[in-house]
Structure formats: structure tokens, C-alpha cells
Motif scaffolding. Structure first.
Motif, PDB file in Angstrom:
ATOM      1  N   GLY A  91      41.137  -1.199  20.135  1.00 38.90           N
ATOM      2  CA  GLY A  91      42.475  -1.776  20.196  1.00 38.90           C
ATOM      3  C   GLY A  91      42.995  -2.978  19.561  1.00 38.90           C
ATOM      4  O   GLY A  91      44.220  -3.278  20.011  1.00 38.90           O
ATOM      5  N   ARG A  92      42.499  -3.301  18.713  1.00 34.97           N
ATOM      6  CA  ARG A  92      42.864  -4.427  17.880  1.00 34.97           C
ATOM      7  C   ARG A  92      43.125  -4.489  16.447  1.00 34.97           C
ATOM      8  O   ARG A  92      41.848  -3.884  15.854  1.00 34.97           O
ATOM      9  CB  ARG A  92      41.966  -5.813  18.217  1.00 34.97           C
ATOM     10  CG  ARG A  92      41.880  -6.244  19.748  1.00 34.97           C
ATOM     11  CD  ARG A  92      43.086  -7.074  20.382  1.00 34.97           C
ATOM     12  NE  ARG A  92      43.067  -8.110  19.694  1.00 34.97           N
ATOM     13  CZ  ARG A  92      44.073  -8.937  19.713  1.00 34.97           C
ATOM     14  NH1 ARG A  92      45.249  -8.416  20.252  1.00 34.97           N
ATOM     15  NH2 ARG A  92      44.317 -10.058  19.161  1.00 34.97           N
ATOM     16  N   SER A 101      47.756  -5.481  18.864  1.00 34.33           N
ATOM     17  CA  SER A 101      47.212  -4.621  19.617  1.00 34.33           C
ATOM     18  C   SER A 101      47.567  -2.984  19.389  1.00 34.33           C
ATOM     19  O   SER A 101      48.567  -2.993  18.565  1.00 34.33           O
ATOM     20  CB  SER A 101      47.631  -4.900  21.217  1.00 34.33           C
ATOM     21  OG  SER A 101      48.905  -4.716  21.275  1.00 34.33           O
ATOM     22  N   LEU A 102      46.963  -2.181  19.953  1.00 29.50           N
ATOM     23  CA  LEU A 102      47.279  -0.907  19.643  1.00 29.50           C
ATOM     24  C   LEU A 102      48.800  -0.795  20.033  1.00 29.50           C
ATOM     25  O   LEU A 102      49.426   0.191  19.672  1.00 29.50           O
ATOM     26  CB  LEU A 102      46.366   0.133  20.562  1.00 29.50           C
ATOM     27  CG  LEU A 102      46.414   1.638  20.116  1.00 29.50           C
ATOM     28  CD1 LEU A 102      46.099   1.950  18.738  1.00 29.50           C
ATOM     29  CD2 LEU A 102      45.250   2.363  20.982  1.00 29.50           C
ATOM     30  N   GLN A 103      49.167  -1.196  21.150  1.00 33.29           N
ATOM     31  CA  GLN A 103      50.711  -0.933  21.810  1.00 33.29           C
ATOM     32  C   GLN A 103      51.736  -1.298  20.531  1.00 33.29           C
ATOM     33  O   GLN A 103      52.763  -1.158  20.740  1.00 33.29           O
ATOM     34  CB  GLN A 103      50.837  -1.696  22.886  1.00 33.29           C
ATOM     35  CG  GLN A 103      50.218  -1.161  24.113  1.00 33.29           C
ATOM     36  CD  GLN A 103      48.608  -1.659  24.097  1.00 33.29           C
ATOM     37  OE1 GLN A 103      48.290  -2.592  23.562  1.00 33.29           O
ATOM     38  NE2 GLN A 103      47.917  -0.888  24.793  1.00 33.29           N
ATOM     39  N   SER A 104      51.272  -2.223  19.575  1.00 33.34           N
ATOM     40  CA  SER A 104      52.256  -2.782  18.719  1.00 33.34           C
ATOM     41  C   SER A 104      52.519  -1.441  17.672  1.00 33.34           C
ATOM     42  O   SER A 104      53.750  -1.643  16.879  1.00 33.34           O
ATOM     43  CB  SER A 104      51.467  -3.978  17.736  1.00 33.34           C
ATOM     44  OG  SER A 104      51.341  -5.042  18.708  1.00 33.34           O
ATOM     45  N   GLN A 106      53.343   2.598  16.439  1.00 37.91           N
ATOM     46  CA  GLN A 106      53.718   4.026  16.627  1.00 37.91           C
ATOM     47  C   GLN A 106      52.700   4.507  16.018  1.00 37.91           C
ATOM     48  O   GLN A 106      52.862   5.015  14.775  1.00 37.91           O
ATOM     49  CB  GLN A 106      54.909   4.247  16.011  1.00 37.91           C
ATOM     50  CG  GLN A 106      56.162   3.590  16.720  1.00 37.91           C
ATOM     51  CD  GLN A 106      56.606   4.271  18.000  1.00 37.91           C
ATOM     52  OE1 GLN A 106      55.907   4.619  18.732  1.00 37.91           O
ATOM     53  NE2 GLN A 106      57.501   4.751  18.139  1.00 37.91           N
ATOM     54  N   HIS A 107      51.539   5.039  16.663  1.00 35.89           N
ATOM     55  CA  HIS A 107      50.482   5.686  15.895  1.00 35.89           C
ATOM     56  C   HIS A 107      50.224   7.012  15.981  1.00 35.89           C
ATOM     57  O   HIS A 107      49.729   7.870  15.432  1.00 35.89           O
ATOM     58  CB  HIS A 107      48.904   4.987  16.459  1.00 35.89           C
ATOM     59  CG  HIS A 107      48.827   4.918  17.771  1.00 35.89           C
ATOM     60  ND1 HIS A 107      48.230   6.011  18.585  1.00 35.89           N
ATOM     61  CD2 HIS A 107      49.201   4.190  18.853  1.00 35.89           C
ATOM     62  CE1 HIS A 107      48.427   5.551  19.838  1.00 35.89           C
ATOM     63  NE2 HIS A 107      48.717   4.402  19.994  1.00 35.89           N
ATOM     64  N   SER A 139      56.335  -0.610  16.587  1.00 34.12           N
ATOM     65  CA  SER A 139      56.939  -0.116  17.605  1.00 34.12           C
ATOM     66  C   SER A 139      58.341  -1.117  17.774  1.00 34.12           C
ATOM     67  O   SER A 139      59.369  -0.638  18.366  1.00 34.12           O
ATOM     68  CB  SER A 139      56.469   0.291  18.783  1.00 34.12           C
ATOM     69  OG  SER A 139      55.687  -0.966  19.058  1.00 34.12           O
ATOM     70  N   SER A 140      58.203  -2.626  17.581  1.00 28.79           N
ATOM     71  CA  SER A 140      59.146  -3.406  17.712  1.00 28.79           C
ATOM     72  C   SER A 140      60.306  -3.405  16.819  1.00 28.79           C
ATOM     73  O   SER A 140      61.277  -3.816  16.948  1.00 28.79           O
ATOM     74  CB  SER A 140      58.648  -4.860  17.751  1.00 28.79           C
ATOM     75  OG  SER A 140      57.820  -5.021  16.552  1.00 28.79           O
TER      76      SER A 140
END
Length: 183
Positions: A91-92, A101-104, A106-107, A139-140
Motif C-alpha cells: 500500500g506504499r 499511498s495506494l489511494q493516491s 488511479q490503479h 487521482s488528485s
């Protein structure tokens, strides 16, 4: 199913006769996808299986796999390393000296600017001409820096490995992308 190989230090890959130039801000995975398409492969996964290239280590950003891709394409290793996202722990990730992090990212889906595709890809057969831009993986980032338009997400794929192949996705969804309105 093609089995992924480990990135083996010391394994040398000769530069391919049909290659593509590494574009500024193009991640290694996009370069590999374009290289596969340029050499007539049906997919990046199949191409890597045919030449015994370590695809999964490249997606994890392993240094050895990045070096081997630079050998295949004849591109500058330093430039390729600067735009390579490296998996640190679950996740990093790291890009240069920054951590994310993974949330950053668009995978699961590929995002593109329809205007960029219209201008850079005259036909689906020439999908290898279009590099994926590193900033579209974050994603940002909510607009294209060149056109100011909102990037669109390509339709979801049944298997994650298919969604990782940028050039094949462009070829598959070329007409759909061209039909999208620019927002």
C-alpha cells in the motif's frame, strides 16, 4: 497464462530493432506497453512472455527490471528511473523522494485526455505512438495540463492485468475515446 519471471541481475537484453522513444514524464510501464505494440505483440503480457522479460518486477518498480527495459529500448536509464513508481511496502509507493499511498493512484482504470488522444493517435493501429503521462496516474490530478479538459476513465476490464496494458487499452477503446465530449 503466461508466468511472470523474476528480474535477474546481470541478465542482458539487446536493444530491439523496432523501438520507441521514451517520452518525458512517461512511466516505465507505458514504455513497455508501447514497445510491445510497436513490435506487433497482441498484448504487453504476451510480449513479455515471448522475450522472457520480467513484467511484474517492472510494475513493482524494481531497479533491475527498469535497467533491463532501458537496455531493450536504448533509452536513458536515469530519465526512466526518475519517472518510475516503486513499490515500498504493501500500500506504499515512492516516486523519487516522495511517498504515496495506494489511494493516491488511479490503479484500476486508465485515464486519458480525449483531446490528447485525438491529436497524438491518428488511428487505432498507431496506439504505440501515445505515451501515458505520469500525472494521469495520480487521482488528485483532475485536468489535462495541455487542454484543461477533465480526463476520462476507460471502461473497466474484467481482469486487472488487462487494465495495466495502456497501449492495448487505447487500441481497444479508440473509437469510444474519440466519441467522448471534452469537458
Amino acid at each position: 497464462m503466461v508466468k511472470s519471471l523474476p528480474a535477474t541481475p546481470g541478465m542482458k537484453f539487446p536493444q530491439l530493432p523496432l523501438t520507441v522513444a521514451h517520452a518525458a514524464c512517461e512511466p516505465a510501464t507505458s514504455l513497455l506497453s508501447r514497445l510491445a505494440a510497436r513490435n506487433g505483440a497482441i498484448s504487453m503480457q504476451r510480449f513479455c512472455g515471448d522475450i522472457a522479460f520480467p513484467i511484474d518486477p517492472l510494475f513493482r518498480g524494481e531497479k533491475v527490471a527498469i535497467e533491463q527495459l532501458a537496455q531493450l529500448t536504448g533509452c536513458d536509464l536515469g530519465a526512466l528511473e526518475r519517472v518510475s513508481i516503486r513499490h515500498v511496502v504493501k500500500g506504499r509507493f515512492r516516486l523519487r523522494v516522495e511517498f504515496a499511498s495506494l489511494q493516491s493512484f488511479q490503479h484500476a482504470r486508465i485515464r486519458v485526455c480525449p483531446e490528447c488522444i485525438r491529436s497524438e493517435m491518428p488511428s487505432a493501429a498507431e496506439s504505440w505512438r501515445v505515451p501515458r503521462r505520469l500525472q494521469r496516474k495520480f487521482s488528485s490530478i483532475r485536468s489535462c495540463p495541455e487542454h484543461g479538459s477533465v480526463p476520462i476513465s476507460l471502461p473497466a476490464e474484467k481482469f486487472h492485468k488487462d487494465a495495466r496494458d495502456f497501449t492495448t487499452q487505447l487500441r481497444k477503446h479508440h473509437l469510444w475515446i474519440l466519441d467522448q465530449a471534452v469537458v
